[in-house]
Design a protein around this motif. Structure first.
Motif, short mmCIF file in Angstrom:
data_model
loop_
_atom_site.label_atom_id
_atom_site.label_comp_id
_atom_site.label_asym_id
_atom_site.label_seq_id
_atom_site.Cartn_x
_atom_site.Cartn_y
_atom_site.Cartn_z
N ARG A 66 3.81 -13.55 -2.40
CA ARG A 66 2.47 -13.28 -2.62
C ARG A 66 1.75 -14.50 -3.42
O ARG A 66 0.84 -14.63 -3.39
N TYR A 67 2.45 -14.42 -4.72
CA TYR A 67 1.94 -15.45 -5.55
C TYR A 67 2.45 -16.95 -5.57
O TYR A 67 3.66 -17.27 -5.52
N GLU A 99 9.00 -1.96 -3.59
CA GLU A 99 8.43 -2.42 -2.33
C GLU A 99 7.35 -1.17 -2.14
O GLU A 99 7.68 0.04 -2.68
N GLY A 100 6.24 -1.42 -1.69
CA GLY A 100 5.14 -0.58 -1.26
C GLY A 100 4.31 -0.03 -2.61
O GLY A 100 3.35 0.63 -2.65
N LYS A 101 4.70 -0.92 -3.84
CA LYS A 101 3.69 -0.69 -5.01
C LYS A 101 3.24 -1.87 -5.21
O LYS A 101 3.36 -2.79 -4.90
N GLU A 102 1.83 -1.65 -5.60
CA GLU A 102 0.93 -2.60 -6.20
C GLU A 102 1.28 -3.28 -7.33
O GLU A 102 1.82 -2.67 -8.69
N ILE A 103 1.53 -4.80 -7.50
CA ILE A 103 1.96 -5.44 -8.44
C ILE A 103 0.72 -6.21 -9.12
O ILE A 103 -0.07 -6.95 -8.61
N ASP A 104 0.54 -5.72 -10.35
CA ASP A 104 -0.75 -6.23 -11.04
C ASP A 104 -0.31 -7.73 -11.59
O ASP A 104 0.80 -7.90 -12.08
N GLU A 105 -1.06 -8.73 -11.35
CA GLU A 105 -0.82 -10.05 -11.83
C GLU A 105 -0.68 -10.23 -13.20
O GLU A 105 0.14 -11.07 -13.76
#
Length: 566
Positions: A66-67, A99-105
């Motif tokens: 993602r990043y 998995e399936g969780k939102e990851i805050d930047e």
């Protein structure tokens, strides 16, 4: 244009001189820089500082897919397998529990340090110069878009030679392990022998360009605190471009820089280093050097070998006395020979004087010139033997000693007695365990020979008095160089020319002013002083052979009729 006119133009007042190149330019220029979340800007900055080397790698990838992120490292310094499997692989795939969780930047740095990376050494750094410094040391820096810190992980791998027997300190009885060039391995060899929480290792960086790690090791509770602070101050005062060996450090921390006698002892043996730490001394190690420094040092340490404490004290005392005789031979034999031959031939017995005169018949040089020629020849031969390959060096030493010496006698350049004297001198210098101490004696032989050639025995006496006065004036970290003889200390004298039994040396050397001076407990000494228990003495327990009942004496050594058996 003349040279003087050109120099005057170069040094005109008001014009600053050209600036010299600054060591570690990239590190110093980035001192005020900080890591920002703009990854492309960071890549450009790092390229401007470190991008000229072909082994510098910039590896782009996506964290968790993602990043945007990038790795900076030197391919020649890192463990490529660990980098691929434990860092890049662990960062490219999302952990199962996320998995399936939102990851805050904003939590990306915390996730990398605590949940994603499978490495033991990982820190976050905000200063740009510190990031560049860690990368040049062999570590890997991770920068991600939006993350205002860099995560630095330990990936350094340096090829090193295996642990082998020390080449300069051979022993008959004792450990066969020696230090190598890798600092962490050398510390592990010490910690293997000192499995104590009181064993302390302090590390600092010395050298503006090389950034060499220098560690000083001591035992807390034994070493004097003032000595520890003094060693740290002297190490911190070193300011030089590079430190490539502990010899660089030795030249900065010794007390008298003009003395031929070494005031810092060096060793390749971990057991010797540990033994000195147990006495209250401090051991200094440098990354890239297989030699450890021991401070403080006194003169008698240079004529003691590591195996002196592994053998029984009677044998060791005899060997040390032989080394003392060798020391005398290596220092004063040539000068005594010159003075007696040139000024006092009446001191030689008549029969021996006739033999010496017959050997010197036809020699065109006076004795002082003859001895100097042979000494210089031996020094050149010794240096050539050391510098040549091992296969050729041994053959050269044999050729030099046998062929050249015999040819010189046959040609009439030197007398046979001179060859014998120089041979005894050379063998005596080889018997000195410490190379740097033997080198000092080799150097001092030449002024003694010159004094003997000019003034005879008076010159030799004056030379020895000057050497003794110089030794009395020397100190090593404040400790007199001739301790424990001057000033006298009976407890420490048990380990000088003669070595007392280990159980008799109950105290550590008082000259080191250790915090705990007890080395051997009083209970152990009392038990040793008791008469031995002859557990298996046949006269006490009987004598049984081949499980036969005949010939068995009673345990109390009494005959069956109650009388005493003899």
């Amino acid at each position: 244009m003349s040279l003087r006119h050109w120099l005057s133009r170069m040094h005109q007042p008001g014009k600053p001189a050209a600036a010299r190149p600054v060591p570690n330019r990239a590190i110093q220029q980035s001192e005020n820089e900080t890591v920002t979340g703009d990854m492309e800007l960071m890549i450009d900055k790092v390229k401007s500082f470190l991008g000229d080397s072909d082994d510098f790698v910039i590896r782009r990838f996506l964290i968790f897919g993602r990043y945007d992120a990038v790795l900076f490292y030197y391919s020649s310094l890192v463990d490529q397998r660990e980098l691929n499997t434990e860092i890049i692989r662990s960062l490219m795939y999302l952990p199962r529990h996320l998995e399936g969780k939102e990851i805050d930047e904003a939590r990306l740095e915390e996730l990398l340090l605590n949940e994603a990376l499978f490495v033991g050494e990982a820190t976050s750094i905000n200063q740009m110069n510190l990031v560049l410094e860690r990368v040049t040391q062999g570590k890997t820096a991770i920068l991600a878009q939006g993350m205002d810190t860099a995560v630095v992980v330990g990936t350094r791998q340096i090829d090193k030679r295996s642990i082998d027997q020390p080449a300069t300190e051979q022993v008959i009885r004792g450990p066969r392990e020696g230090f190598i060039e890798h600092l962490d391995t050398n510390i592990s060899l010490l910690r293997y022998r000192l499995q104590s929480a009181d064993f302390c290792v302090k590390t600092l960086t010395v050298g503006r360009i090389t950034k060499t790690r220098v560690s000083y090791c001591y035992i807390k509770g034994i070493a004097n605190d003032a000595l520890v602070h003094e060693v740290e101050d002297r190490l911190n005062a070193i300011d030089i471009d590079g430190v490539l060996d502990t010899g660089y450090v030795e030249q900065f921390i010794e007390d008298n820089h003009w003395s031929p006698f070494p005031q810092v002892q060096n060793t390749e043996r971990p057991d010797k280093a540990v033994a000195n730490m147990l006495e209250g001394r401090i051991v200094i190690l440098a990354d890239g050097s297989p030699l450890a420094l021991i401070v403080p040092t006194v003169l008698n340490q240079f004529y003691q070998a590591a195996e002196d404490y592994s053998e029984r004290f009677l044998l060791v005392s005899f060997i040390r006395l032989a080394r003392l005789v060798a020391l005398v031979f290596s220092l004063v034999t040539p000068s005594l020979y010159v003075s007696v031959i040139s000024f006092n031939p009446e001191l030689i017995p008549t029969d021996f004087a006739v033999a010496v005169a017959g050997g010197r018949a036809g020699v065109p040089f006076p004795s002082v010139v003859e001895v100097l020629i042979m000494e210089i020849s031996m020094e050149v031969l010794r240096e050539a033997t050391v510098r040549l390959p091992q296969q050729v060096g041994g053959a050269l030493s044999i050729v030099g000693v046998l062929v050249i010496g015999q040819a010189a006698v046959a040609a009439g350049f030197v007398s046979p007695i001179t060859v014998v004297v120089i041979a005894l001198t050379t063998i005596g210098s080889f018997a000195t365990p410490a190379y740097n101490a033997a080198l000092a004696l080799r150097l001092l032989r030449f002024p003694l020979i010159l004094l003997a050639g000019m003034f005879g025995l008076y010159g030799v006496t004056v030379g020895l008095i000057l050497i003794a006065n110089h030794l009395l004036s020397l100190k090593s970290f404040g400790i007199p160089y001739l301790s424990p003889l001057v000033p006298g200390n009976f407890q420490a004298m048990k380990d000088t020319v003669f070595r007392a039994p280990l159980w008799w040396m109950t105290k550590r050397p008082s000259l080191l002013h250790t915090q705990n001076d007890t080395r051997v407990s009083n209970d152990a000494v009392e038990k040793i002083k008791q008469p031995p228990s002859n557990t298996l003495d046949p006269l006490m327990v009987g004598n049984q052979r081949e499980e036969l009942s005949d010939g068995i004496s009673p345990p109390n050594n009494d005959a069956p009729d109650g009388s005493r058996s003899h």
